[in-house]
Write a protein that holds these residues in place. Structure first.
Motif, PDB file in Angstrom:
ATOM      1  N   PRO A   1      46.857   1.428   0.121  1.00  0.00           N
ATOM      2  CA  PRO A   1      45.583   0.696   0.068  1.00  0.00           C
ATOM      3  C   PRO A   1      45.738  -0.750   0.530  1.00  0.00           C
ATOM      4  O   PRO A   1      46.824  -1.325   0.456  1.00  0.00           O
TER       5      PRO A   1
ATOM      6  N   ASP B   1      44.317  -5.553  -6.095  1.00  0.00           N
ATOM      7  CA  ASP B   1      43.338  -4.828  -6.902  1.00  0.00           C
ATOM      8  C   ASP B   1      43.534  -5.086  -8.392  1.00  0.00           C
ATOM      9  O   ASP B   1      42.956  -4.397  -9.229  1.00  0.00           O
TER      10      ASP B   1
ATOM     11  N   SER C   1      38.174  -1.115  -5.075  1.00  0.00           N
ATOM     12  CA  SER C   1      38.546  -1.194  -3.671  1.00  0.00           C
ATOM     13  C   SER C   1      37.426  -1.740  -2.788  1.00  0.00           C
ATOM     14  O   SER C   1      37.683  -2.204  -1.679  1.00  0.00           O
TER      15      SER C   1
END
Length: 291
Positions: free
Chosen positions: A162, A199, A208
């Motif tokens: 991510p 995050d 996200s």
């Protein structure tokens, strides 16, 4: 080129832009119509549409290349007194790898007396190694109405990691027509500096995606803000807040929300927009996917 608050823009002069778009709309009879439309480079304007019987004119901005790389684009939009403009995009704005420096979008909106602007682009997606700068300025009359939104999402990564984009800076500045600063919002998301902690607590709080809505106009009173708070509460998003204020005679309210999907944020944006329209123009809920 720099803003009055010291933020440095990244492009300078017309030759610095890979794409430009100039749009001016005015009111003629019971409809808003184009006065000037110009586009060049990687930006295009689709033909004007009237999506309902309100008289509002709608335009969709297209990037034929489908994405931004290390390039700068600029939009200049004017909504003349009494006119109404809905401006959106044909699809998501995608930012891919930017090896030669950040991709840049500058947008300047001028909204005249009694005019209305709705700016509801599709989501902004930043992919691996993307660096992006967005500078938006709005200059508006005291009796104008403005609704703007933004949804930011990380792009898919082949490794499944991510937040692989380098960074993103989103600056929004609103001024009264006489030059007085009404409000400013400055968001920096820099996974390239922060890493996996992006995050975590104090950053994206386990989410996200991020969404913002800003509404300005004389209709934004205490009852309006309370109704927006109720919509945010009803959205089920645990990390969402509402801030309001007024300066230079222009009231405003902002919603900022974090989520794990574009759909969750889009639903909130459309609910707030539906409420805004019910209070102002009486138009029905937006459904741009048909066009």
């Amino acid at each position: 080129m720099s803003s009055s608050l010291g933020f440095r823009a990244y492009a300078s002069g017309p030759d610095a832009y890979a794409g430009t778009m100039n749009l001016s709309v005015g009111r003629s009879g019971d409809r808003s119509r184009p006065v000037r439309t110009e586009s060049a480079g990687v930006l295009r304007l689709m033909k004007p549409l009237h999506l309902d019987d309100s008289g509002q004119v709608a335009y969709f901005v297209v990037n034929p290349g489908g994405a931004y790389f290390s390039e700068a684009c600029r939009m200049d939009v004017e909504v003349l007194p009494g006119a109404s403009l809905l401006l959106s995009s044909q699809g998501a704005t995608r930012i891919y790898r930017t090896p030669r420096g950040p991709a840049v979008q500058e947008a300047a909106f001028t909204v005249g007396e009694g005019a209305r602007l709705e700016y509801v682009p599709d989501q902004l997606i930043a992919y691996r190694d993307a660096d992006y700068r967005q500078v938006t300025t709005i200059t508006m009359a005291a009796d104008a109405q403005v609704f703007v939104e933004e949804i930011v999402t990380p792009g898919w990564d082949p490794d499944g990691t991510p937040f692989t984009y380098t960074g993103m800076l989103l600056r929004l500045e609103v001024r009264h027509a006489d030059g007085g600063l009404v409000c400013a919002d400055n968001v920096r998301i820099v996974p390239g500096d922060i890493g996996a902690a992006i995050d975590g607590i104090g950053y994206l709080e386990g989410s996200s995606h991020m969404g913002n809505v800003l509404i300005l106009g004389q209709h934004v009173d205490e009852a309006y803000v309370d109704a927006v708070r109720e919509l945010v509460d009803a959205s089920g998003l645990a990390r969402a807040g509402v801030t309001s204020g007024a300066r230079h005679g222009i009231p405003w309210v902002m919603v900022r929300a974090l989520a794990s999907s574009t759909d969750a944020l889009s639903a909130l944006v459309l609910s707030v927009n539906e409420h805004d329209r019910s209070v102002t123009t009486g138009q029905r809920r937006l459904n741009l996917r048909r066009y």
